[in-house]
Design an enzyme around this catalytic site. Sequence first.
Site, PDB file in Angstrom:
ATOM      1  N   LYS A  30      -9.468  16.720   1.397  1.00  0.00           N
ATOM      2  CA  LYS A  30      -9.144  15.657   0.765  1.00  0.00           C
ATOM      3  C   LYS A  30      -9.862  14.467   0.507  1.00  0.00           C
ATOM      4  CE  LYS A  30      -5.578  12.977   2.213  1.00  0.00           C
ATOM      5  NZ  LYS A  30      -6.091  11.404   1.772  1.00  0.00           N
ATOM      6  N   ASP A  44      -7.215  12.635  -3.947  1.00  0.00           N
ATOM      7  CA  ASP A  44      -5.876  12.070  -3.476  1.00  0.00           C
ATOM      8  C   ASP A  44      -5.786  10.507  -4.091  1.00  0.00           C
ATOM      9  OD1 ASP A  44      -3.538  10.904  -2.315  1.00  0.00           O
ATOM     10  OD2 ASP A  44      -4.494  10.703  -0.450  1.00  0.00           O
ATOM     11  N   LYS A  67      -3.455   9.012  -6.041  1.00  0.00           N
ATOM     12  CA  LYS A  67      -1.973   8.354  -6.411  1.00  0.00           C
ATOM     13  C   LYS A  67      -2.084   7.570  -7.542  1.00  0.00           C
ATOM     14  CE  LYS A  67      -1.325   8.541  -1.405  1.00  0.00           C
ATOM     15  NZ  LYS A  67      -2.617   8.583  -0.734  1.00  0.00           N
ATOM     16  N   ASP A  84       0.772   4.091 -13.121  1.00  0.00           N
ATOM     17  CA  ASP A  84       0.557   3.245 -14.307  1.00  0.00           C
ATOM     18  C   ASP A  84       1.486   3.940 -15.408  1.00  0.00           C
ATOM     19  OD1 ASP A  84      -0.525   0.985 -15.880  1.00  0.00           O
ATOM     20  OD2 ASP A  84      -2.401   1.029 -14.433  1.00  0.00           O
ATOM     21  N   THR A  96       4.236   8.716   3.962  1.00  0.00           N
ATOM     22  CA  THR A  96       4.721   9.122   5.442  1.00  0.00           C
ATOM     23  C   THR A  96       4.664   7.845   6.420  1.00  0.00           C
ATOM     24  OG1 THR A  96       2.633   9.695   5.629  1.00  0.00           O
ATOM     25  CG2 THR A  96       4.241  11.492   5.362  1.00  0.00           C
ATOM     26  N   ARG A 107      -7.470  12.300  11.009  1.00  0.00           N
ATOM     27  CA  ARG A 107      -7.944  11.814  12.261  1.00  0.00           C
ATOM     28  C   ARG A 107      -7.932  12.822  13.376  1.00  0.00           C
ATOM     29  NH1 ARG A 107      -5.287   6.179  11.439  1.00  0.00           N
ATOM     30  NH2 ARG A 107      -4.066   7.259  10.315  1.00  0.00           N
TER      31      ARG A 107
END
Length: 232
Positions: A31, A58, A60, A63, A117, A209
């Site tokens: 990603k 990614d 997102k 608009d 999340t 991570r």
Amino acid sequence: MNTKPIIALDFKNMEEVLAFLKPFDEQLFVKIGMELYLQNGPVIVKEVRDLGHDIFLDLKLHDIPNTVSQAMKGLAGLDIQMINVHAAGGSRMMAAALAGLREGGSEAQLIAVTQLTSTSEEMMNLEQGIPGSINDSILKYAQVAKNSGLAGVVCSANESRMIKDHLGSSFLKVTPGIRTVDDEVGDQVRVATPEFARQNGSTHIVVGRSITKDKNPVAKYQQIKKAWETEC
């Protein structure tokens, strides 16, 4: 469809990305998010694709429909396999995003973010002004996304089963916030293990991570991949 664990390349620059990827001797699904893309530009996508890895871009997008459509048409020139928008942009925006992507010649899967999340139900109620349960909000966003022609949604593993039950197995449930039991939660709220995500109906998991900050990222990736792919 590539269903390997998606590794979130949460790095600042090309050098860090290439150093991280170098020890891996297999094709990955990775990603590239806003931080990495906006600071390095489209060249980061080309460099990672040239190494043979699949990409979830990614960004997102959120608009007005025309702006998102034109942005998607431009992004369609990149060799990516998955990209996303915010479902909160509405059905017209999502349909326009898909149209722009296809007009640009890309067959990438388009998915929509439901609730991040990092968002709790309390935050949704008080800060977004959306009453009711977070599950109701997520399911409604997912239904609108499917009706708009999208391939699936981003959701936590806690909602994957609900979305699968209402919208079917083939509708993608891409699940970030994945941690092993001994990992720190960080800034995520709705987190889950790979095993829980699989059992609950997720079709993809996104891991950042837990892998990228580990002392042995290759071994940690293999651990998570085995947990994700192994049936109980």
